[in-house]
Write a protein that holds these residues in place. Sequence first.
Motif, PDB file in Angstrom:
ATOM      1  N   ALA A   1       2.095   1.702  -3.428  1.00 17.14           N
ATOM      2  CA  ALA A   1       0.947   1.950  -4.184  1.00 17.14           C
ATOM      3  C   ALA A   1       0.895   3.491  -4.349  1.00 17.14           C
ATOM      4  O   ALA A   1       0.624   4.282  -4.997  1.00 17.14           O
ATOM      5  CB  ALA A   1      -0.329   1.330  -4.195  1.00 17.14           C
ATOM      6  N   TRP A   2       1.014   4.288  -2.869  1.00 14.56           N
ATOM      7  CA  TRP A   2       0.616   5.594  -2.780  1.00 14.56           C
ATOM      8  C   TRP A   2       1.833   6.410  -3.131  1.00 14.56           C
ATOM      9  O   TRP A   2       1.600   7.622  -3.578  1.00 14.56           O
ATOM     10  CB  TRP A   2       0.219   5.938  -1.306  1.00 14.56           C
ATOM     11  CG  TRP A   2      -1.193   5.629  -0.900  1.00 14.56           C
ATOM     12  CD1 TRP A   2      -1.713   4.540  -0.300  1.00 14.56           C
ATOM     13  CD2 TRP A   2      -2.363   6.411  -1.237  1.00 14.56           C
ATOM     14  NE1 TRP A   2      -2.961   4.736  -0.221  1.00 14.56           N
ATOM     15  CE2 TRP A   2      -3.398   5.959  -0.932  1.00 14.56           C
ATOM     16  CE3 TRP A   2      -2.244   7.716  -1.872  1.00 14.56           C
ATOM     17  CZ2 TRP A   2      -4.668   6.588  -0.952  1.00 14.56           C
ATOM     18  CZ3 TRP A   2      -3.529   8.461  -1.966  1.00 14.56           C
ATOM     19  CH2 TRP A   2      -4.851   7.738  -1.665  1.00 14.56           C
TER      20      TRP A   2
ATOM     21  N   SER B   1      -2.875  -3.343  -7.399  1.00 15.77           N
ATOM     22  CA  SER B   1      -3.025  -1.664  -7.417  1.00 15.77           C
ATOM     23  C   SER B   1      -1.835  -1.222  -8.020  1.00 15.77           C
ATOM     24  O   SER B   1      -1.860  -0.286  -8.769  1.00 15.77           O
ATOM     25  CB  SER B   1      -3.310  -1.358  -5.915  1.00 15.77           C
ATOM     26  OG  SER B   1      -3.254   0.108  -5.880  1.00 15.77           O
ATOM     27  N   ASN B   2      -0.403  -1.579  -7.656  1.00 18.52           N
ATOM     28  CA  ASN B   2       0.650  -0.998  -8.146  1.00 18.52           C
ATOM     29  C   ASN B   2       0.950  -1.308  -9.631  1.00 18.52           C
ATOM     30  O   ASN B   2       1.413  -0.527 -10.212  1.00 18.52           O
ATOM     31  CB  ASN B   2       2.024  -1.982  -7.356  1.00 18.52           C
ATOM     32  CG  ASN B   2       2.308  -1.372  -6.238  1.00 18.52           C
ATOM     33  OD1 ASN B   2       2.931  -0.297  -5.842  1.00 18.52           O
ATOM     34  ND2 ASN B   2       1.727  -1.748  -4.993  1.00 18.52           N
TER      35      ASN B   2
ATOM     36  N   LEU C   1      -1.364   1.178 -11.489  1.00 15.75           N
ATOM     37  CA  LEU C   1      -1.008   2.228 -11.376  1.00 15.75           C
ATOM     38  C   LEU C   1       0.103   2.631 -12.393  1.00 15.75           C
ATOM     39  O   LEU C   1       0.356   3.536 -13.234  1.00 15.75           O
ATOM     40  CB  LEU C   1      -0.273   2.815  -9.825  1.00 15.75           C
ATOM     41  CG  LEU C   1      -1.538   3.006  -9.064  1.00 15.75           C
ATOM     42  CD1 LEU C   1      -1.093   2.949  -7.626  1.00 15.75           C
ATOM     43  CD2 LEU C   1      -2.198   4.636  -9.116  1.00 15.75           C
TER      44      LEU C   1
ATOM     45  N   ILE D   1      -9.058   0.997  -7.777  1.00 14.75           N
ATOM     46  CA  ILE D   1      -8.513  -0.384  -7.040  1.00 14.75           C
ATOM     47  C   ILE D   1      -7.703   0.307  -5.925  1.00 14.75           C
ATOM     48  O   ILE D   1      -7.538  -0.334  -4.657  1.00 14.75           O
ATOM     49  CB  ILE D   1      -7.434  -1.125  -7.874  1.00 14.75           C
ATOM     50  CG1 ILE D   1      -8.255  -1.689  -9.107  1.00 14.75           C
ATOM     51  CG2 ILE D   1      -6.613  -2.162  -7.400  1.00 14.75           C
ATOM     52  CD1 ILE D   1      -7.508  -2.437 -10.382  1.00 14.75           C
ATOM     53  N   LEU D   2      -6.787   1.550  -6.116  1.00 14.13           N
ATOM     54  CA  LEU D   2      -6.147   2.039  -4.929  1.00 14.13           C
ATOM     55  C   LEU D   2      -7.218   2.332  -3.758  1.00 14.13           C
ATOM     56  O   LEU D   2      -6.612   2.017  -2.830  1.00 14.13           O
ATOM     57  CB  LEU D   2      -5.509   3.242  -5.310  1.00 14.13           C
ATOM     58  CG  LEU D   2      -4.728   3.989  -4.222  1.00 14.13           C
ATOM     59  CD1 LEU D   2      -3.566   3.141  -3.537  1.00 14.13           C
ATOM     60  CD2 LEU D   2      -3.914   5.308  -4.947  1.00 14.13           C
TER      61      LEU D   2
ATOM     62  N   LEU E   1      -8.294  -0.944  -2.346  1.00  8.47           N
ATOM     63  CA  LEU E   1      -7.016  -1.501  -1.294  1.00  8.47           C
ATOM     64  C   LEU E   1      -6.941  -0.607   0.066  1.00  8.47           C
ATOM     65  O   LEU E   1      -6.871  -1.502   0.976  1.00  8.47           O
ATOM     66  CB  LEU E   1      -5.991  -1.378  -2.192  1.00  8.47           C
ATOM     67  CG  LEU E   1      -4.540  -1.794  -1.421  1.00  8.47           C
ATOM     68  CD1 LEU E   1      -4.710  -3.182  -1.050  1.00  8.47           C
ATOM     69  CD2 LEU E   1      -3.501  -1.308  -2.135  1.00  8.47           C
ATOM     70  N   THR E   2      -7.144   0.498   0.003  1.00  2.02           N
ATOM     71  CA  THR E   2      -6.896   1.288   1.280  1.00  2.02           C
ATOM     72  C   THR E   2      -8.123   0.977   2.008  1.00  2.02           C
ATOM     73  O   THR E   2      -7.663   0.968   3.369  1.00  2.02           O
ATOM     74  CB  THR E   2      -6.931   2.917   1.075  1.00  2.02           C
ATOM     75  OG1 THR E   2      -5.963   3.045  -0.161  1.00  2.02           O
ATOM     76  CG2 THR E   2      -6.583   3.653   2.176  1.00  2.02           C
TER      77      THR E   2
ATOM     78  N   LEU F   1       0.986  -1.368  -0.089  1.00  2.00           N
ATOM     79  CA  LEU F   1      -0.008  -0.216   0.198  1.00  2.00           C
ATOM     80  C   LEU F   1       0.814   1.084  -0.159  1.00  2.00           C
ATOM     81  O   LEU F   1       0.521   2.276  -0.652  1.00  2.00           O
ATOM     82  CB  LEU F   1      -0.921  -0.066   1.432  1.00  2.00           C
ATOM     83  CG  LEU F   1      -1.842   1.164   1.338  1.00  2.00           C
ATOM     84  CD1 LEU F   1      -2.876   1.224   0.254  1.00  2.00           C
ATOM     85  CD2 LEU F   1      -2.482   1.024   2.712  1.00  2.00           C
TER      86      LEU F   1
ATOM     87  N   ALA G   1      -7.159   2.408 -11.693  1.00  3.33           N
ATOM     88  CA  ALA G   1      -6.103   2.390 -10.977  1.00  3.33           C
ATOM     89  C   ALA G   1      -6.743   3.240  -9.747  1.00  3.33           C
ATOM     90  O   ALA G   1      -6.307   2.791  -8.667  1.00  3.33           O
ATOM     91  CB  ALA G   1      -4.960   3.021 -11.446  1.00  3.33           C
TER      92      ALA G   1
END
Length: 327
Positions: free
Chosen positions: A36-37, A278-279, A282, A300-301, A304-305, A33, A297
Amino acid sequence: MQTMTAVPKQRSIGSIQFLPVNLFGSVMGISGLSLAWRQASKLFGTSPLIADIIGIVAVLMFIALSIGYISKWALYPQKVAGEFTHPIAGNFFGTITIAILLLSSVLGNYSQGLGQVVWMIGMVTTLALSFIIVSRLLKGNVEPGNAVPAWLIPGVATIDIAVAGGTMPFPWAHEINLMSLAIGGVVALVFFTIILSRLIHQSPLPAGLMPSMIIMIAPFEVGFLGYTNFMQRIDQFASVLFYFGLFLFVVLFFKVFKKTVPFGASWWAVSFPMAALSNAALKYAMFVHSWLLIAIAAIILALLTIVLVVLFIRTLNILFNGNLLKG
C-alpha cells in the motif's frame, strides 16, 4: 537471626506448542501495508523507503514465525494436526499461503526471479490447501455454528494467486490465474452467503472471533485487485466490487472495533482485509482522479498504518508478558 533470601521470580514467555497459526495473519497485513505504501508513493509522492522498511519487517516476521511453527510441528506434531483438522482453526493455515503470495510481490520489487519462485510456491500450496478445505467440508455433517468468516480465508487465498501473479510472464500463468479467480470467486461467493446467513439467523460470534468479521470484506477487495490485475483495467464490475467492500467495511468497523472485544492473536484477522481495502482504494483513486476518492484512500491508509502499529506493539507486549504462548 533469620536470613531472608530473595528469590527472583523467573518469567517465561510460554511454550512454542501454543504458537497459533493465525499469527501468520500479521505477515499478511504487514506485507499488504508495504504494498500500500508503495502505491502511495505514486499517488502522494511519499518515499519508497517506507515501503522498503515495512517489507523488510514482513520478511523477518515470516522467517521468525516459520521457524517457530516448524519447531512446533517437529516437537508437538499432534498440536499442529489438531489445529489443521479443527473446523475453524484449520482455515487459518490459509494465512501461511497468502503470506507467501504477498511476499512474492514484496520481494519481486527487488528481484524478479526470486519473486517468481516465491509466487510459484505460494500458488501450489494455496491450490492444494483450497482443495483440502473444500473436500473436507463436502464430507457433510458440518455444524452450522462453525460457518464463520475464517471459512473465507482459503477461498480468498486462491484469488490472491491472481493478485500477486497477474503479470507473471510464464505462458501458463494466464490460465492458472484465470482458474484461481474462478475457484476463489465462486467459493468465496458461496461461503459468504452461508456465513451471512449464520450471522443473521444464529447467535453472535464469540468475542474471540469478532475481529475475524472484517474478513468478510476480503472477497470484494481482493477480488477487485485480482480481477483488475488479470484484466489490466478497471471497469464497472471492478467498481462494484470495490464499493461494496468499502460499504461493508464501514458497517463492520463499528461492530468489531470495540473495547469490549479482548485483545489476542485473533485481532490480526483485521489486518489483511484492511490492507486489501487500502490497496484497492489507492488503485481506484489513481484511476478515477477524484479528490474525494484520494481523500478516502489517504484516510484508509492512515487508519491501516495506525491499526497495524498498535497490533504490533500489543502483540509484542503479550508475548513478553507470557500471555501469547500460554496454554
